[in-house]
Design a protein around this motif. Structure first.
Motif, PDB file in Angstrom:
ATOM      1  N   THR A  43      24.069 111.653  62.179  1.00 10.91           N
ATOM      2  CA  THR A  43      25.368 110.996  62.273  1.00 10.91           C
ATOM      3  C   THR A  43      25.895 110.434  60.961  1.00 10.91           C
ATOM      4  O   THR A  43      27.021 110.722  60.577  1.00 10.91           O
ATOM      5  N   THR A  44      25.114 109.637  60.271  1.00  4.52           N
ATOM      6  CA  THR A  44      25.675 108.829  59.187  1.00  4.52           C
ATOM      7  C   THR A  44      25.016 108.990  57.822  1.00  4.52           C
ATOM      8  O   THR A  44      25.384 108.286  56.881  1.00  4.52           O
ATOM      9  N   LEU A  45      24.074 109.913  57.683  1.00 15.59           N
ATOM     10  CA  LEU A  45      23.355 110.061  56.418  1.00 15.59           C
ATOM     11  C   LEU A  45      24.310 110.484  55.297  1.00 15.59           C
ATOM     12  O   LEU A  45      24.884 111.574  55.318  1.00 15.59           O
ATOM     13  N   GLY A  46      24.521 109.610  54.350  1.00 12.73           N
ATOM     14  CA  GLY A  46      25.365 109.890  53.193  1.00 12.73           C
ATOM     15  C   GLY A  46      26.847 109.685  53.405  1.00 12.73           C
ATOM     16  O   GLY A  46      27.635 109.848  52.475  1.00 12.73           O
ATOM     17  N   THR A  47      27.252 109.317  54.618  1.00  7.91           N
ATOM     18  CA  THR A  47      28.679 109.142  54.902  1.00  7.91           C
ATOM     19  C   THR A  47      29.036 107.724  55.334  1.00  7.91           C
ATOM     20  O   THR A  47      30.197 107.435  55.583  1.00  7.91           O
ATOM     21  N   THR A  48      28.058 106.848  55.406  1.00 12.24           N
ATOM     22  CA  THR A  48      28.321 105.452  55.777  1.00 12.24           C
ATOM     23  C   THR A  48      28.642 104.640  54.537  1.00 12.24           C
ATOM     24  O   THR A  48      27.909 104.694  53.547  1.00 12.24           O
ATOM     25  N   GLY A  78      25.160 113.781  57.229  1.00 13.12           N
ATOM     26  CA  GLY A  78      25.970 112.920  58.077  1.00 13.12           C
ATOM     27  C   GLY A  78      27.336 113.519  58.346  1.00 13.12           C
ATOM     28  O   GLY A  78      27.756 114.481  57.710  1.00 13.12           O
ATOM     29  N   LYS A  79      28.014 112.924  59.297  1.00 11.57           N
ATOM     30  CA  LYS A  79      29.346 113.395  59.661  1.00 11.57           C
ATOM     31  C   LYS A  79      30.409 112.520  58.993  1.00 11.57           C
ATOM     32  O   LYS A  79      30.232 111.322  58.840  1.00 11.57           O
ATOM     33  N   LEU A  97      31.555 101.550  58.970  1.00  8.27           N
ATOM     34  CA  LEU A  97      32.662 102.035  58.149  1.00  8.27           C
ATOM     35  C   LEU A  97      32.222 103.370  57.572  1.00  8.27           C
ATOM     36  O   LEU A  97      31.247 103.452  56.817  1.00  8.27           O
ATOM     37  N   MET A  98      32.929 104.442  57.956  1.00 11.31           N
ATOM     38  CA  MET A  98      32.526 105.796  57.626  1.00 11.31           C
ATOM     39  C   MET A  98      33.534 106.428  56.656  1.00 11.31           C
ATOM     40  O   MET A  98      34.742 106.255  56.805  1.00 11.31           O
TER      41      MET A  98
END
Length: 152
Positions: free
Chosen positions: A75-80, A3-4, A144-145
């Protein structure tokens, strides 16, 4: 990390997600049963023959989840930290078993969190398309990132 981080999102960035998924009748039955949704339009082929669609519709909440899920790896794997909300959900065309869906994500807004210094809020536009490039689902999602950790 696939993720980003919050800082890596830029307004108007667009992701055409590589992973596609053919939806199956068994997906529809499982999801409808798992969510206690007994609507005949999803689970009763004989009933559905008499509708304008002529066959069962895929459960729209399954479609919504799949369109978002197809976006996660890029996009969001592990960063959400958390989903904050979803708005403007629409289903412009029906989805049926056998359709192959793909997803596109556009970053609409990026802003720092006022209450969490380690995170920021990103607003995404998710769109799902079938194998004929017809848009079948669209929504705005706020997440929420996490910010990128500072080097020690």
């Amino acid at each position: 990390m696939a993720g980003k981080w919050f800082e890596e999102f830029v307004v108007d960035a667009q992701f055409d997600h590589e992973i596609r998924r053919t939806v199956l009748e068994s997906d529809n039955m499982w999801f409808s049963n798992a969510t206690c949704n007994p609507a005949a339009i999803h689970i009763d082929a004989e009933y559905a023959k008499g509708t304008e669609f002529g066959k069962p519709l895929m459960n729209s909440i399954f479609t919504l989840g799949l369109v978002i899920g197809l976006s996660v790896q890029d996009t969001t794997l592990g960063t959400t930290v958390a989903n904050l909300g979803m708005t403007d959900v629409r289903f412009p065309a029906p989805v049926f078993a056998g359709d192959t869906l793909r997803s596109r994500t556009t970053v609409l807004e990026v802003r720092a969190s006022k209450s969490r210094p380690n995170a920021g809020i990103v607003t995404f536009l998710h769109q799902g398309f079938n194998q004929r490039d017809e848009e079948v689902a669209t929504l705005r999602r706020q997440a929420l990132m996490l910010r990128k950790p500072e080097a020690a």
